[in-house]
Design a protein around this motif. Sequence first.
Motif, mmCIF file in Angstrom:
data_model
loop_
_atom_site.group_PDB
_atom_site.id
_atom_site.type_symbol
_atom_site.label_atom_id
_atom_site.label_comp_id
_atom_site.label_asym_id
_atom_site.label_seq_id
_atom_site.Cartn_x
_atom_site.Cartn_y
_atom_site.Cartn_z
ATOM 1 N N LEU A 41 0.910 -1.155 -0.006
ATOM 2 C CA LEU A 41 0.059 -0.120 -0.126
ATOM 3 C C LEU A 41 0.842 1.243 0.108
ATOM 4 N N ASP A 42 0.288 2.258 -0.653
ATOM 5 C CA ASP A 42 0.972 3.701 -0.566
ATOM 6 C C ASP A 42 -0.009 4.691 -0.411
ATOM 7 N N PRO A 43 -0.788 4.731 0.896
ATOM 8 C CA PRO A 43 -1.682 5.351 1.306
ATOM 9 C C PRO A 43 -1.525 6.979 1.275
ATOM 10 N N LEU A 44 -2.496 7.910 1.446
ATOM 11 C CA LEU A 44 -2.289 9.285 1.631
ATOM 12 C C LEU A 44 -1.968 9.389 2.908
ATOM 13 N N PRO A 45 -1.221 10.332 3.351
ATOM 14 C CA PRO A 45 -0.736 10.617 4.724
ATOM 15 C C PRO A 45 -2.082 10.970 5.504
ATOM 16 N N VAL A 46 -2.258 10.426 6.953
ATOM 17 C CA VAL A 46 -3.410 10.514 7.394
ATOM 18 C C VAL A 46 -3.439 11.874 8.259
ATOM 19 N N VAL A 47 -2.324 11.984 8.798
ATOM 20 C CA VAL A 47 -2.322 13.212 9.784
ATOM 21 C C VAL A 47 -0.708 13.879 9.782
ATOM 22 N N LYS A 48 -0.634 15.205 9.924
ATOM 23 C CA LYS A 48 0.612 15.940 9.934
ATOM 24 C C LYS A 48 0.900 16.382 11.322
ATOM 25 N N LEU A 86 4.630 13.093 8.660
ATOM 26 C CA LEU A 86 3.483 12.739 8.024
ATOM 27 C C LEU A 86 3.121 11.389 8.038
ATOM 28 N N LEU A 87 2.112 11.024 8.806
ATOM 29 C CA LEU A 87 2.021 9.646 9.165
ATOM 30 C C LEU A 87 0.775 8.795 8.625
ATOM 31 N N THR A 88 1.202 7.610 8.292
ATOM 32 C CA THR A 88 0.041 6.947 7.559
ATOM 33 C C THR A 88 -0.551 5.666 8.313
ATOM 34 N N GLU A 89 0.329 4.943 9.260
ATOM 35 C CA GLU A 89 -0.113 3.694 9.857
ATOM 36 C C GLU A 89 0.207 3.814 11.162
ATOM 37 N N LEU A 90 -0.523 2.865 11.783
ATOM 38 C CA LEU A 90 -0.283 2.755 13.167
ATOM 39 C C LEU A 90 -0.504 1.519 13.735
ATOM 40 N N ASP A 91 0.491 0.919 14.531
ATOM 41 C CA ASP A 91 0.593 -0.579 14.818
ATOM 42 C C ASP A 91 -0.535 -0.842 15.802
ATOM 43 N N ALA A 92 -0.774 -2.125 15.839
ATOM 44 C CA ALA A 92 -1.959 -2.486 17.019
ATOM 45 C C ALA A 92 -1.724 -2.064 18.323
ATOM 46 N N ASP A 93 -0.486 -1.962 18.728
ATOM 47 C CA ASP A 93 -0.076 -1.330 19.979
ATOM 48 C C ASP A 93 -0.652 -0.059 20.189
ATOM 49 N N GLY A 94 -0.978 0.714 19.304
ATOM 50 C CA GLY A 94 -1.343 2.201 19.134
ATOM 51 C C GLY A 94 -0.325 3.143 19.580
ATOM 52 N N ASP A 95 0.823 2.674 19.441
ATOM 53 C CA ASP A 95 1.975 3.603 19.803
ATOM 54 C C ASP A 95 2.756 3.842 18.543
ATOM 55 N N ARG A 96 3.375 2.814 17.899
ATOM 56 C CA ARG A 96 4.169 3.040 16.870
ATOM 57 C C ARG A 96 3.522 3.418 15.611
ATOM 58 N N ALA A 97 3.828 4.493 15.124
ATOM 59 C CA ALA A 97 3.356 4.893 13.929
ATOM 60 C C ALA A 97 4.459 4.742 12.847
ATOM 61 N N GLY A 147 5.722 6.588 8.895
ATOM 62 C CA GLY A 147 5.270 7.653 7.955
ATOM 63 C C GLY A 147 6.734 8.355 7.586
ATOM 64 N N LEU A 148 6.547 9.604 7.207
ATOM 65 C CA LEU A 148 7.742 10.502 6.581
ATOM 66 C C LEU A 148 8.025 11.172 7.780
ATOM 67 N N CYS A 149 9.433 11.146 8.266
ATOM 68 C CA CYS A 149 9.848 11.978 9.480
ATOM 69 C C CYS A 149 10.961 13.009 8.864
ATOM 70 N N PRO A 194 -3.889 16.227 2.466
ATOM 71 C CA PRO A 194 -2.974 15.206 1.641
ATOM 72 C C PRO A 194 -3.350 15.654 0.226
ATOM 73 N N ARG A 195 -2.312 15.894 -0.615
ATOM 74 C CA ARG A 195 -2.393 16.087 -1.828
ATOM 75 C C ARG A 195 -1.908 14.965 -2.788
ATOM 76 N N GLN A 196 -0.878 13.995 -2.100
ATOM 77 C CA GLN A 196 -0.634 13.072 -2.881
ATOM 78 C C GLN A 196 -0.333 11.794 -1.788
ATOM 79 N N THR A 197 0.252 10.833 -2.335
ATOM 80 C CA THR A 197 0.529 9.496 -1.417
ATOM 81 C C THR A 197 1.830 9.808 -0.646
ATOM 82 N N LEU A 198 2.023 8.899 0.238
ATOM 83 C CA LEU A 198 3.352 8.999 0.891
ATOM 84 C C LEU A 198 4.499 8.675 0.328
ATOM 85 N N SER A 199 4.841 8.029 -0.653
ATOM 86 C CA SER A 199 5.865 7.835 -1.508
ATOM 87 C C SER A 199 5.986 9.121 -2.385
#
Length: 113
Positions: free
Chosen positions: A25-32, A43-54, A56-58, A94-99
């Motif tokens: 997957l190459d999602p749009l960022p969800v949050v900045k 710019l973050l796109t994903e969150l692990d099931a633990d709810g802490d580790r995200a 994205g682009l840092c 977001p205007r484009q995908t994370l990649s």
Amino acid sequence: MTFLTEQQRTQMLANGAARARGEALDPLPVVKLYTLDAGLVWLLTELDADGDRAYGLCDAGTGFPELGDVSLAALEAVRGPQGQPIAADPHFRPRQTLSAYAAEALRDGQISD
């Protein structure tokens, strides 16, 4: 985490679960997230099931943004040089995908959105 709305958290958990299942997957960022008094941006796109580790682009403001994981709990403790906390940008759309963001940031040496 206080950075995320419930809708953002749900979307990021879904993206994280898809990646954990091996889906490409190459999602749009969800949050900045950004610092109010320094040049740090996430710019973050994903969150692990633990709810802490995200994931994205840092951009640590060093001229070398990178894709990777970050702990939301650790970010809550970060303060800029004037003591300002990290905040979520409520106006970010977001205007484009994370990649695509990553390609631009690597070219320009910073996240410019």
